[in-house]
Scaffold this active site. Structure first.
Site, PDB file in Angstrom:
ATOM      1  CG  HIS A 248      21.621  32.579  48.263  1.00 40.50           C
ATOM      2  ND1 HIS A 248      21.389  34.221  47.806  1.00 40.50           N
ATOM      3  CD2 HIS A 248      22.832  32.357  47.909  1.00 40.50           C
ATOM      4  CE1 HIS A 248      22.703  34.563  47.332  1.00 40.50           C
ATOM      5  NE2 HIS A 248      23.278  33.398  47.521  1.00 40.50           N
TER       6      HIS A 248
ATOM      7  CE  LYS B   2      17.078  29.105  40.604  1.00 44.22           C
ATOM      8  NZ  LYS B   2      16.997  27.745  40.975  1.00 44.22           N
TER       9      LYS B   2
ATOM     10  NE  ARG C 191       9.227  23.949  46.154  1.00 44.04           N
ATOM     11  CZ  ARG C 191       9.473  24.986  46.778  1.00 44.04           C
ATOM     12  NH1 ARG C 191       8.418  25.333  47.620  1.00 44.04           N
ATOM     13  NH2 ARG C 191      10.760  25.503  46.823  1.00 44.04           N
TER      14      ARG C 191
ATOM     15  CD  GLU D 202      19.281  35.162  37.143  1.00 46.84           C
ATOM     16  OE1 GLU D 202      18.277  35.069  36.502  1.00 46.84           O
ATOM     17  OE2 GLU D 202      19.146  35.704  38.190  1.00 46.84           O
TER      18      GLU D 202
END
Length: 663
Positions: free
Chosen positions: A237, A118, A294, A202
């Site tokens: 999540h 990330k 993927r 973030e």
């Protein structure tokens, strides 16, 4: 062109089954791999060949790259499809395949490595002018630096594992004093799940939509997007419901996000199937979240609205072919929805469930698709992700797809292992979701008090059905084929029954009235009664008449337990009418037991230590997630019956706490 003829699927469960079916349809031979826990799994049976690769633990089987390579060599497989999860986004595995002249059905190792981080992928997206969320993605990973950067960014703040996904290693914090503990737990979970404790920070985007774009690229540089998927409904999540197209996205926003996703793919010279995920606020501003290199779990909804087989596209691109369609030739038609059926108990904080599948029945209707890798008699172990199946529907519009999905989930029968079926149905029926207004805050804002999330007393109707089934079994009127012989003497005195669901006991009286043609059953509980008529029991199905409504319920007996798939969820009851009287083990008794099969990750207390109710004492890992076990009383740690690294069974005694209230 790359020539391959036999494909090893380096995965398990429903995705292995999914890939095998398309590969066979295209004329490829297939090889399955399996651990000792998966010896009877469906994917093993469907493949042309299967290779045992190790013990149940993923670290000894599905995550051991060399074992997969050896299995391919042994069987002559010249290509490997990684599915999703496990090694699907492992750059070293892609490199290892290339070293052994095995075609890796996926993007290049360089693209996987870049987008698998990330931190690095966000830096690349900023350079490619793809909109990104403000935050910190630097290489200084010290706690001091992260704490300093967190305060700079401000709160609410999202802490994320740089590697992996699925919500693991992710924490939302709202104040500075929460950061240190969140960093520690996120890093620990990330290290355990992905082998890397690297984190990024973030600014939290509150109540966004989670929109992802399916992209595809070939080796000639052609890149297209195949519309979007809305994955906004999530729990911790983890995606719960996915649909395509999004009810929030219009043509203009779709084109902007699609072009940004294509630019993201081109920035890393991408090839094959990939998904670029964005967060979108109410003003239609979108921000890059991550790119999954993927096939996605939710790819079927894209297949249904495009009429394309994405696995087939993967195989063609891996073989060196150009993309079958250009961007202008891709059309979106109708609407598709998908939910994930999990072995978990929503009424017990979504605790993963293990056990034997005793009943498995799929809906049969046009516009319904069920992707799964399970079958009756299979044992669900604690070693893998709890997702068992995906139920997907297609309709001419969103309302039709949603109606079909509600019915499809209701008609899906899974017995023997508790599951989230009722939770899914109630979400799909919720007004906010039906109106297409759900954001990532949906469950927290609109669904936190849903009945599926709380254990409730069983309705008398369900207890009556269970009592009748128990009575007929005890009276041996249910034969091995489960056909009710219907022999009764007419009116009889009440039968006394005591049933238990493991936490509550139910005292019931049963009166059987009528001749051998059509008996009537009256069940009484706490001065309430219910009358059930026209009972017919055949092949694990009970049909009955109640209030002039004819209904049917699936059931199965297993050992001492009765399982019923009812309108209030999966019910498991035992007949303890003649069980010896013993002292009940009350909640908060200081005997801390394992809530499921799993492995002890951390023992956080020691003998003689003073403890307070609710304090963390153990961490148990099961189904790829860490679960913190807390003290249920104030007291002193009297004894510890386990240690870090030990595999434990459901209800195994782990810790004993003594307090003044213990007898």
């Amino acid at each position: 062109m790359t020539d391959f003829s036999k494909i090893l699927i380096a995965n398990r469960g429903e995705i292995a089954v999914r890939v095998i079916k398309t590969a066979k349809a295209m004329g490829y031979r297939t090889v399955a791999v399996y651990s000792k826990a998966d010896e009877s799994a469906l994917h093993v049976e469907l493949a042309d060949q299967a290779v045992l690769i190790g013990a149940p633990a993923v670290s000894e089987s599905y995550l051991v790259a060399q074992k997969l390579i050896d299995a391919a060599k042994q069987t002559g497989a010249d290509a490997i499809h990684p599915g999703y999860g496990f090694l699907s986004e492992n750059a070293d595995f892609a490199k290892l395949c290339a070293q052994h002249n095995i075609t890796f059905i996926g993007p290049s190792a360089e693209a996987i490595e870049l987008m698998g981080s990330k931190r690095l992928s966000k830096l690349a997206m900023i350079a490619a002018n793809v909109p990104c969320i403000p935050g910190y993605q630097g290489d200084d990973q010290s706690d001091e630096c992260l704490l300093k950067e967190a305060n700079k960014i401000g709160f609410p703040l999202m802490i994320k594992a740089s590697a992996g996904g699925g919500g693991r290693g992710m924490r939302l914090v709202f104040s500075a004093d929460e950061v240190a503990a969140a960093l520690k737990s996120a890093r620990s979970e990330a290290q355990s799940a992905f082998g890397s404790g690297e984190l990024i920070l973030e600014r939290a985007v509150i109540e966004p939509r989670h929109i992802e774009i399916q992209v595809f690229a070939d080796n000639a540089g052609n890149t297209v997007y195949l519309g979007e998927r809305d994955c906004s409904i999530q729990r911790r999540h983890q995606k719960v419901v996915e649909e395509a197209p999004s009810p929030f996205v219009d043509e203009n926003l779709r084109e902007k996000m699609g072009n940004a996703a294509v630019n993201a793919a081109k920035a890393c010279q991408y090839s094959g199937a990939g998904t670029v995920e964005f967060l979108v606020d109410n003003d239609e501003h979108f921000y890059f979240l991550e790119m999954n290199t993927r096939l996605q779990v939710e790819h079927p909804v894209t297949e249904l609205i495009t009429g394309l087989d994405l696995v087939a596209w993967q195989l063609r691109v891996a073989a060196g072919e150009d993309l079958p369609l250009s961007q202008q030739q891709i059309e979106l038609t109708g609407h598709a929805m998908e939910v994930r059926l999990y072995a978990e108990d929503p009424s017990n904080n979504f605790m993963p469930q293990t056990g034997e599948i005793l009943g498995w029945q799929l809906p049969e209707q046009d516009g319904i698709r069920v992707d799964h890798g399970i079958r009756k008699g299979q044992t669900i172990s604690p070693h893998y992700d709890p997702m068992l199946a995906k139920v997907i529907t297609f309709g001419q519009n969103r309302a039709e797809a949603r109606r079909k999905l509600v019915c499809a989930v209701e008609d899906t029968v899974l017995m023997g292992v508790n599951n989230n079926k009722r939770f899914l149905i109630n979400i799909l029926k919720h007004k906010v979701f039906a109106q297409g207004e759900a954001t990532t805050a949906f469950i927290e804002q609109h669904f936190s008090d849903d009945v599926s999330l709380h254990k409730a007393q069983l309705p008398l109707k369900n207890l009556a059905i269970a009592t009748i089934l128990m009575h007929e079994q005890t009276s041996k009127k249910i034969t091995p084929s489960h056909e009710l012989l219907r022999w009764h003497n007419g009116f009889s005195a009440p039968w006394q029954y005591t049933l238990t669901d493991g936490s509550d006991n139910y005292s019931l009286k049963l009166i059987v009235d009528g001749d051998n043609g059509s008996p009537t059953y009256t069940v009484i509980s706490n001065n309430n009664n219910i009358v059930i008529e026209r009972v017919e029991i055949r092949e694990n199905q009970m049909k009955f008449l109640h209030n002039n409504v004819l209904e049917s319920l699936p059931f199965v007996f297993h050992e001492q337990a009765l399982f019923i798939d009812s309108d209030v969820g999966n019910i498991c009851l035992e007949n303890i009418t003649h069980a010896p009287v013993c002292a009940e083990e009350k909640a908060g008794n200081g005997n801390i037991k394992a809530p499921m099969d799993g492995a002890i990750v951390d023992v956080m207390v020691g003998p003689g230590q003073q403890i307070t109710k609710g304090e963390n004492i153990l961490v148990l890992e099961a189904m790829k997630m860490e679960h913190t076990i807390k003290a249920d009383v104030d007291g002193v740690i009297a004894s510890i019956h386990t240690s870090s690294g030990e595999q434990v069974k459901n209800k195994q005694l782990l810790v004993t706490i003594t307090n003044d209230n213990n007898d």
